[in-house]
Write a protein that holds these residues in place. Sequence first.
Motif: not given
Length: 133
Positions: A1-10
Amino acid sequence: MAKLIYAITADSASLDESTKKVSIIGVFENMSAPSYPAVQKDMTIVVRLELPEKSKTYKEYFTILGPDNKEVSRNSPVEFVPKSIHHNFLHRIINLSLPEKGRYTINIYVDDEIVGSGYFDAELLIYNTINVA
């Protein structure tokens, strides 16, 4: 399964295709408006994924849920074949409607499975006034 390393709002971001370096400008977790509903004129969600294998076709997309857990935004799914097990996405959003103040949740999906979440808070803009006598 895929894994989220990061989600950053900018405010904005760019990706150098030759080096795969991501440049991020104006990282935020909070945004302010004088009243709600409001519109966020321009923002970018920067996503880094770790995938179980390369050279396979995947589908990635995101949803943004408002404080009441109702969906306020969703992008069209993007199909991609990564060249390595890590892959970056830069999702630019223009004129995001924010119906009310509160926490907005960003859910990241790969192949229709949620792989992780991020958030930002929409707050009231408070003006400080100084009375000069």
